[in-house]
Design an enzyme around this catalytic site. Structure first.
Site: not given
Length: 379
Positions: A24, A63, A225
């Site tokens: 990520d 994220h 996600s």
């Protein structure tokens, strides 16, 4: 935690001994929820730090931390802070860059990230990302096969309609990965925070999720996600509770123990994930990955990579001898006589000419005698 059997699974294990690689934007160093959780890391984007702990990207830098906190956040104390699904599992931070946040191609980043994760001890890989297209670069074939051959469970997000993904895109379309769709708090397929497709394996919450930002703040966010690391955490719990199981059977336990949903497989896969059942239920073993075989797919569709087939041996054939050739009359010059013209033309003509000459000579001689006789003097 209670609705999806996670607290029940904690009665058996909290994920100790398992390792989740989070491919990520990077797991931040600061949040206390990650203290002691991140075993190692790397950067494949060319824009982060060597240990993968510097968030990459101006927009998505938080994220990776959100994803990691759902998978294995430690909390901040007894019953405080945010705790993840497998709070005793180890994390690997692999930072990638999207768009202008990277100096390398995305395809190369993902291939390198998978190989590094496998080589550095991951037994579960989480990929909360999508390409929004069903096809994937050919270089990913070898990378994903490398993970499968090394007994790694690969968990991938299905993508979100709200971000423009109207159908499941790669890497969620790659055979063998465990693709995760999203549901709302009532367990219904999420309209915006998920997408649909035939490759979906299971579903997990994708709305009103909690995540730890790079600066330690807790935020509410949506998307598959977040659903993917919930399932990656469940995979870590199963691997911790059943260290003898290979990756194929870990995936099989997760999909076979999922709670059936009242909707098509394209929306929910096999159903809603149930961590407690995945850890403790009796499930028949399998000998192959229930999510498909990438090796077989490569054999069928990457024809340029297939080995050339050996030519079939041909038995000798007896061929009869050819008949003798016909005699050939060689062509002669049209100016020279052949046997026919000599016999039927030249010879008779020569005889006739000679006879005519003899006759003419005889007549001439007779005429001369007559003339001489007429000129003699008379007596």
């Amino acid at each position: 935690l209670a609705d999806y059997g996670i607290e029940q699974a904690w009665q058996t294990t909290r994920g100790a001994g398992s390792t989740i690689a989070v491919i990520d934007t990077g797991i931040a160093r600061g949040p206390v929820e990650f203290a002691g959780a991140v075993a190692d890391g790397t950067d494949v984007s060319g824009a982060g730090s060597a240990d993968g702990r510097t968030p990459v990207g101006a927009v998505d830098s938080d994220h990776g931390s959100w994803v990691a906190s759902l998978a294995a956040g430690r909390g901040t104390g007894s019953d405080t802070g945010m705790i993840g699904v497998a709070p005793e599992a180890q994390l690997l931070s692999v930072s990638v860059g999207f768009g202008s946040a990277a100096t390398r191609s995305f395809a190369d980043q993902i291939a390198d990230a998978i190989r590094w994760s496998v080589d550095n001890g991951a037994d579960v890989i989480n990929m909360s990302l999508t390409t929004n297209a069903p096809d994937w670069p050919q270089s990913w074939d070898d990378a994903f096969l490398y993970a499968y051959e090394n007994d790694v469970v690969v968990v991938v997000a299905a993508g979100n309609r709200a971000s423009g993904t109207t159908r499941v895109g790669a890497p969620a379309t790659i055979p063998g990965v465990l693709t995760v769709a999203g549901v709302d708090p009532q367990g219904n397929a999420s309209v915006n925070a998920s997408t649909q497709g035939i490759t979906i394996g299971v579903s997990a919450p994708s709305e009103k999720l909690i995540g730890v930002s790079a600066d330690g703040r807790l935020v509410v966010w949506d998307g598959t996600s977040g659903a993917a690391p919930i399932v990656a955490g469940v995979a870590a719990l199963v691997r911790s509770a059943h260290p003898d199981l290979d990756a194929d059977n870990v995936i099989n336990r997760i999909i076979r123990t999922a709670r059936p949903a009242s909707g098509p497989k394209e929306l929910y896969g096999y159903g809603l994930v149930d961590a407690g059942a995945a850890v403790s239920a009796s499930v028949e073993a399998v000998s192959e990955n229930p999510m498909g075989s990438l090796e077989e797919w490569v054999r069928l569709y990457r024809r340029a990579q297939s080995e050339p087939r050996a030519a079939e041996p041909v038995a000798p054939v007896d061929i009869p001898a050819l008949p003798p050739a016909d005699t050939i009359d060689r062509a002669g010059s049209p100016l020279l006589p052949d046997s026919g013209t000599l016999l039927y033309g030249t010879l008779p003509l020569t005889v006739a000419t000679a006879a005519a000459i003899l006759v003419a000579l005889g007549v001439t001689a007779a005429v001369r005698r007559i003339r001489l006789a007429s000129r003699a003097p008379s007596r």
